[in-house]
Design an enzyme around this catalytic site. Structure first.
Site, PDB file in Angstrom:
ATOM      1  N   HIS A   1      48.759  75.145  31.266  1.00  0.00           N
ATOM      2  CA  HIS A   1      48.369  74.093  32.223  1.00  0.00           C
ATOM      3  C   HIS A   1      47.818  72.852  31.541  1.00  0.00           C
ATOM      4  CE1 HIS A   1      44.292  75.974  32.153  1.00  0.00           C
ATOM      5  NE2 HIS A   1      44.960  77.095  32.223  1.00  0.00           N
TER       6      HIS A   1
ATOM      7  N   HIS B   1      38.433  65.995  28.535  1.00  0.00           N
ATOM      8  CA  HIS B   1      37.283  66.824  28.884  1.00  0.00           C
ATOM      9  C   HIS B   1      36.791  67.583  27.656  1.00  0.00           C
ATOM     10  CE1 HIS B   1      38.549  67.003  33.420  1.00  0.00           C
ATOM     11  NE2 HIS B   1      37.926  65.884  33.098  1.00  0.00           N
TER      12      HIS B   1
ATOM     13  N   THR C   1      37.622  71.979  37.020  1.00  0.00           N
ATOM     14  CA  THR C   1      38.600  71.284  37.867  1.00  0.00           C
ATOM     15  C   THR C   1      39.907  72.050  38.002  1.00  0.00           C
ATOM     16  OG1 THR C   1      39.528  69.959  36.058  1.00  0.00           O
ATOM     17  CG2 THR C   1      37.625  69.037  37.245  1.00  0.00           C
TER      18      THR C   1
END
Length: 260
Positions: free
Chosen positions: A64, A119, A198
């Site tokens: 992902h 991030h 998230t």
């Protein structure tokens, strides 16, 4: 079948709540940062990002995004101060991006989207390990950095140069001696609020520190992100064109700003 979440039409963010009901929780991320509504808080301190001894290990395509992983067995790369109490160790960083340069960031500022968002994920050392910390309301701290299209970013290029070797899910590559602070601007002014991971499991354990100043990325560099695959080798090719979650309701939260 929780492992089937993704970013597609049938398994994307609007479907996550079915397997992960916390998706509709009280402190979900990302959020839109309304700069007219942020609250200055004199109690906030400057951020201390102590990355001098950071030891990057490897880069992994997890299906992902891709993670750049760090040795977090000691206090080698830590985040302190800002809105935080205690010491938070850097465990990995990753990016979220979009299918075109006008979208891709997860947080937005006055509804404005950036091309991508970095991030940097840290865990609170008082909990002993990342897995335990991820279950605690003050367990994680993530620094979010916007990537704005403009000049090519030489530090980022070092990361992008490795992506060809981790094109598909499950692949990894050694990636030693990378200094994560090279991806940051000198100014560490920030917004902060209590939120969540998230992507699934969407745990509500994150103190978010979103840097006000974006770093740069070129359009050409953005193309490299989109050349990765969601799929494993030998499976039908599904390009990793977009992997961002849209803004979630702020609900009963305040976004604080430093400096005031």
């Amino acid at each position: 079948m929780s492992h089937h979440w993704g970013y597609g039409e049938h398994n994307g963010p609007e479907h996550w709540h079915k397997d992960f009901p916390i998706a509709d929780g009280e402190r979900q991320s990302p959020v839109d940062i309304d700069t007219k509504a942020v609250v200055p808080d004199p109690a906030l301190k400057p951020l201390a990002l102590l990355y001098e001894q950071a030891a990057s290990r490897r880069m992994v395509n997890n299906g992902h995004s891709f993670n750049v992983e760090f040795d977090d067995s000691q206090d080698k790369a830590v985040l302190k101060d800002g809105p935080l109490t205690g010491t938070y160790r850097l465990v990995q960083f990753h990016f979220h991006w979009g299918s075109s340069d006008d979208q891709g960031s997860e947080h937005t500022v006055d509804r404005k989207k950036y091309a991508a968002e970095l991030h940097l994920v840290h865990w609170n050392t008082k909990y002993g390990d990342f897995g335990t910390a991820a279950q605690q309301p003050d367990g994680l701290a993530v620094v979010g950095v916007f990537l704005k299209v403009g000049d090519a970013n030489p530090a980022l290029q070092k990361v992008l140069d490795v992506l060809d070797s981790i094109k598909t899910k499950g692949k990894s590559a050694d990636f030693p001696n990378f200094d994560p602070s090279s991806l940051l601007k000198r100014a560490l002014n920030y917004w902060t609020y209590p939120g969540s991971l998230t992507n699934p499991p969407l745990l509500e354990s994150v103190t978010w520190v979103v840097l006000k100043e974006p770093t740069s990325v070129s359009s050409q560099q953005m193309l490299k992100f989109r050349s990765l695959n969601f799929n494993a080798e030998g499976e039908p090719e599904l390009l990793m064109l977009a992997n961002w979650r849209p803004a979630q309701p702020l609900k009963n939260r305040q976004v604080r700003v430093f400096p005031k």
